[in-house]
Design a protein around this motif. Structure first.
Motif, short mmCIF file in Angstrom:
data_model
loop_
_atom_site.label_atom_id
_atom_site.label_comp_id
_atom_site.label_asym_id
_atom_site.label_seq_id
_atom_site.Cartn_x
_atom_site.Cartn_y
_atom_site.Cartn_z
N ILE A 105 18.06 6.35 -15.11
CA ILE A 105 17.58 5.19 -14.36
C ILE A 105 18.24 5.13 -12.98
N GLY A 106 19.56 5.35 -12.93
CA GLY A 106 20.27 5.31 -11.65
C GLY A 106 19.82 6.41 -10.70
N VAL A 107 19.56 7.62 -11.25
CA VAL A 107 19.11 8.73 -10.40
C VAL A 107 17.72 8.45 -9.84
N ILE A 108 16.81 8.00 -10.70
CA ILE A 108 15.44 7.72 -10.23
C ILE A 108 15.46 6.64 -9.17
N ALA A 109 16.18 5.55 -9.44
CA ALA A 109 16.24 4.46 -8.47
C ALA A 109 16.90 4.90 -7.17
N GLY A 110 17.99 5.67 -7.27
CA GLY A 110 18.68 6.13 -6.08
C GLY A 110 17.85 7.08 -5.24
N VAL A 111 17.13 8.00 -5.91
CA VAL A 111 16.30 8.97 -5.18
C VAL A 111 15.13 8.26 -4.50
N VAL A 112 14.44 7.41 -5.25
CA VAL A 112 13.26 6.74 -4.69
C VAL A 112 13.65 5.85 -3.52
N LEU A 113 14.66 5.01 -3.71
CA LEU A 113 15.06 4.09 -2.65
C LEU A 113 15.71 4.84 -1.48
N GLY A 114 16.48 5.88 -1.78
CA GLY A 114 17.13 6.63 -0.71
C GLY A 114 16.13 7.33 0.18
N ILE A 115 15.13 7.97 -0.41
CA ILE A 115 14.11 8.66 0.39
C ILE A 115 13.24 7.64 1.12
N ALA A 116 12.93 6.51 0.45
CA ALA A 116 12.11 5.49 1.10
C ALA A 116 12.81 4.94 2.34
N LEU A 117 14.09 4.62 2.22
CA LEU A 117 14.82 4.10 3.38
C LEU A 117 15.07 5.19 4.43
N GLY A 118 15.21 6.44 3.96
CA GLY A 118 15.37 7.53 4.91
C GLY A 118 14.11 7.81 5.71
N ARG A 119 12.95 7.49 5.14
CA ARG A 119 11.68 7.75 5.81
C ARG A 119 11.16 6.55 6.58
N ILE A 120 11.48 5.34 6.11
CA ILE A 120 10.94 4.12 6.72
C ILE A 120 12.09 3.37 7.37
N ARG A 121 12.16 3.44 8.67
CA ARG A 121 13.29 2.84 9.39
C ARG A 121 13.35 1.33 9.22
#
Length: 291
Positions: A105-121
């Motif tokens: 759960i932590g990996v999925i949430a971290g990857v999804v949110l991390g890439i989303a914030l990395g892509r959407i300023r």
């Protein structure tokens, strides 16, 4: 003599020389690996022998520090006769289940949110301060709060594992998304790729090595979260064994549970390293491995 006949032996000699060098490097690498493993084993045996000798000679208090022989006897007793909470395998699986679920759960949430914030300023600007504040909190102290919220069952331990796993994975995924080669993104735009295609086919593959780097550390954090939650309050698990052994002043039991936990963590680390090698065959070997 024809020119072709004169050139052929020289070419064959060069091929043989290159093959010999390759074999020599492979032999040297194997010998180095055997030397490293042998030294590790000897170091472990030496430390355990020193610990055993100091405890038997009463240089250190065997009641507080125990000794390797008593720890082994405790593990054997648990394996054969079970623990007060049930079979040893059940305790290991209970902790491993909580850690694995929290890790996923932590990996999925971290990857999804991390890439989303990395892509959407815009998202990064809005949510960035909140994530920094949450990351600054001592997350271990959240375990009693989760115990109040979710009870003695596995949910409180999973929640503790999630909060410990999320942040290292998030920051690595975020940095990986930010470090993508801009030329690759620009070229994919020129070829007509949409935002979704750029994210799935360029950003995520580029950030995968960053994400895998965090996975090695994050599974250990997941185990810590599960153990701390069980130590505070649980009905099963290795953390409960540690707590029960401490309550009865059984130092050997505390160390035995720690040894079992270390073996589980090493096996999980080995599995992750194997998967990483299989997924990243294209990556060049480390300079130290090529020697």
């Amino acid at each position: 003599m024809p020119p072709e006949t004169a050139i052929a032996p020289a070419a064959t000699t060069k091929v043989d020389t290159a093959g010999s060098r390759t074999q020599a490097r492979a032999r040297a690498a194997r010998n180095h690996k055997l030397l490293v493993y042998g030294t590790r084993i000897l170091l472990l045996i030496g430390l355990l022998g020193l610990w055993e000798g100091l405890a038997r000679a009463a240089v250190i208090d065997p009641f507080n520090f125990s000794m390797p022989s008593k720890i082994w006897d405790q593990i054997t007793q648990w394996a054969v006769n079970g623990t007060p909470q049930g079979p040893l395998v059940e305790q290991i699986w209970y902790t491993l289940y909580e850690a694995l679920l929290g890790w996923v759960i932590g990996v999925i949430a971290g990857v999804v949110l991390g890439i989303a914030l990395g892509r959407i300023r815009f998202l990064a600007d809005v949510l960035g301060p909140y994530i920094k504040v949450l990351n600054a909190l001592p997350r271990i102290v959240l375990a009693p709060i989760f115990l109040i919220w979710f009870g003695l069952g596995p949910a409180s331990k999973v929640a503790s594992a999630v909060v410990l796993v999320f942040f290292p994975v998030f920051f690595n995924a975020f940095q990986g998304a930010r470090e993508v080669d801009r030329n690759l993104v620009a070229n994919s735009r020129i070829l007509g790729a949409s935002n979704r295609q750029v994210t799935l086919q360029v950003v995520i593959p580029s950030a995968t090595s960053w994400i895998f780097t965090s996975l090695h550390v994050s599974f250990g954090f997941a185990l810590i979260g599960a153990i701390v939650g069980e130590y505070i309050g649980a009905t099963k698990g290795l953390g409960l064994l540690v707590s029960a052994s401490q309550g009865t002043f059984n130092a050997a039991g505390v160390y035995a549970a720690m040894v079992i936990l270390a073996v589980v963590a090493l096996l999980a680390e080995g599995l992750l390293a194997f998967l990483e090698k299989r997924l990243f065959r294209w990556k060049p070997a480390d300079p130290g491995e090529a020697r």
